[in-house]
Design a protein around this motif. Structure first.
Motif: not given
Lengths: 177, 177
Positions: A116, A118-120
């Motif tokens: 997953w 996401d933040g990156h």
């Protein structure tokens, strides 16, 4: 695969993938699992772009710049519609996460692996660059990316805190769990 | 139960439940599925209060005021920790949704039914009232409630848009899906 086995075997895979393309039939089955996730007010605020074109995969890899992405055979990109569906609330983040979990379980059951991301992609304008590459309009958000392939190495789920530290009967932090 | 069968059978159940208590062994298995969901940076920002005490169930029913909750044999309450885990980002909402989906699939596989209650408790202070009832501290948020029981009536998943309306290969809204 049995549901509970899939839940136990699902793990975040950041290794290399085998150079074996994923049949579209499998990609469709995996994304269909995402489509069947619950969504707030059943508004189905998440769409999916499935990338299996080699040039597009390369271009996304260049934007995200994680080494292991170079060998991904496909990627699923979740696209969110943030319009409210209940009062002033949008549930698209919840919808996306529920779909993502269904997708990760389906990936596991079919012998593939993923992680997953996401933040990156929320920093340094990466999500917007990917949106432009895939012709996603400005009013939708590219939020989650799931690289896919047959893993070259086995992997295991990250250790989880024991039940007694995260779950309690009837009173928060009671010790009768 | 096979994973794909569980994904297809999972549905939002708002009917009455049979007056048969759920063994704690099953409640633990269901919540363990939630614990095993992925979480941002593996920070496991979600905790669970499992309510099977009759008085507490009644009190939550009174706060939420949905008729069908009167017959729920148990409820799982998700408790969120909003502290950032990556830069200034918290993933607790995603973590909670992924755990919730695992829980709903486990519920389905074990012959129970549930429904994701979310937006309704965010208004009129309901989530805070429930937090107080369960001794959840002020720095954590009660976010999702999942009533549980053996369903009195069969149910089916809400209709989903077809694959071709929600999924596209390589270009958003391309027609080659």
């Amino acid at each position: 695969m049995d549901l509970f086995e899939a839940i136990k075997k699902r793990h975040s895979y950041r290794g290399n993938f085998k150079n074996i393309p994923i049949p579209r039939e499998d990609l469709e089955k995996i994304v269909e699992a995402g489509i069947r996730a619950p969504s707030g007010c059943n508004e189905q605020a998440v769409e999916f772009v499935i990338v299996d074109d080699r040039e597009k995969l390369k271009a996304i890899h260049k934007i995200i710049d994680y080494g292991f992405l170079e060998t991904a055979q496909a990627m699923i990109i979740c696209v969110l519609d943030h319009r409210p569906v209940f009062r002033d609330i949008s549930f698209c983040i919840e919808d996306c996460a529920a779909s993502t979990e269904n997708i990760l379980l389906a990936v596991t059951a079919l012998g593939y692996a993923s992680v997953w991301i996401d933040g990156h992609i929320r920093v340094d304008g990466r999500a917007k660059e990917i949106a432009r590459l895939l012709s996603v309009p400005d009013d939708k958000e590219v939020r989650v990316i799931l690289p896919l392939g047959i893993p070259e190495e086995p992997g295991t789920q990250n250790a989880k805190k024991p039940f007694s530290e995260r779950a309690f009967f009837n009173v928060y932090k009671s010790t009768n769990a």
